[in-house]
Design an enzyme around this catalytic site. Structure first.
Site, mmCIF file in Angstrom:
data_model
loop_
_atom_site.group_PDB
_atom_site.id
_atom_site.type_symbol
_atom_site.label_atom_id
_atom_site.label_comp_id
_atom_site.label_asym_id
_atom_site.label_seq_id
_atom_site.Cartn_x
_atom_site.Cartn_y
_atom_site.Cartn_z
ATOM 1 N N ASN A 1 0.838 -1.201 0.000
ATOM 2 C CA ASN A 1 0.000 0.000 0.000
ATOM 3 C C ASN A 1 0.872 1.251 0.000
ATOM 4 O O ASN A 1 1.959 1.283 0.582
ATOM 5 C CB ASN A 1 -1.038 0.002 1.126
ATOM 6 N N GLU B 1 -3.067 -4.529 -3.182
ATOM 7 C CA GLU B 1 -3.560 -5.387 -4.266
ATOM 8 C C GLU B 1 -3.584 -4.623 -5.585
ATOM 9 O O GLU B 1 -3.270 -5.168 -6.642
ATOM 10 C CB GLU B 1 -4.978 -5.896 -3.950
ATOM 11 N N CYS C 1 -10.099 -5.209 0.089
ATOM 12 C CA CYS C 1 -11.249 -4.307 0.229
ATOM 13 C C CYS C 1 -12.184 -4.496 -0.965
ATOM 14 O O CYS C 1 -11.821 -5.126 -1.967
ATOM 15 C CB CYS C 1 -10.782 -2.853 0.351
ATOM 16 N N CYS D 1 -10.810 -3.402 -4.336
ATOM 17 C CA CYS D 1 -9.774 -4.304 -4.868
ATOM 18 C C CYS D 1 -10.361 -5.636 -5.320
ATOM 19 O O CYS D 1 -9.848 -6.243 -6.263
ATOM 20 C CB CYS D 1 -8.673 -4.514 -3.832
#
Ligand code: THU
Length: 131
Positions: free
Chosen positions: A42, A55, A86, A89
């Site tokens: 991230n 991701e 999430c 994603c």
């Protein structure tokens, strides 16, 4: 074991996360149709909504390398229960991944959750709807 390779790749790239705002570092690794592994972490931003999930970063790397299918996913973070991709994603991954694609979620304590794209995003919208 193949899944362990992916998990280790996700764990390793997690160390490079830029997560000064949430303090929540995430690593992701994707296998493509050629068996290659692509990683992402991230990347947060001072303008919070501009942050990028691990991701999504890994998916960008896969596509940039010429990959067109995702055949396995691994995600690692320091959370219990284990992190899962999430919603955004899940949709991003779904573009390149069949329902049966395994998604392995893990934390630093060794807990794992093994699931699939289809379980994470059932009855999803995808490219075939536009054909
Ligand atoms: N995050 C990911 O990178 N992947 C996930 O699956 C869940 C959340 C990131 C986004 C943000 O940088 C931080 O984790 C906290 O939400």
């Amino acid at each position: 074991m193949a899944d362990d390779t992916l998990l280790q790749a996700a764990l390793a790239v997690r160390a490079n996360a830029h997560a000064p705002y949430s303090g929540f570092a995430v690593g992701a690794a994707l296998r493509d149709e050629q068996g290659r592994v692509h990683v992402g972490c991230n990347v947060e931003n001072a303008a919070y909504p501009q942050g990028l999930c691990a991701e999504a970063a890994a998916l960008g790397a896969l596509v940039a390398a010429g990959g067109r299918r995702v055949t396995a996913v691994a995600v690692v973070a320091d959370s219990s229960p284990t992190v899962t991709p999430c919603g955004g994603c899940r949709q991003k991954l779904r573009e390149f991944a069949a329902e049966a694609v395994p998604v392995l979620c893990a934390n630093l304590a060794g807990e794992t959750l093994a699931t699939t794209m289809g379980a994470l995003l059932p009855h999803s919208f995808g490219p075939e709807h536009l054909r």
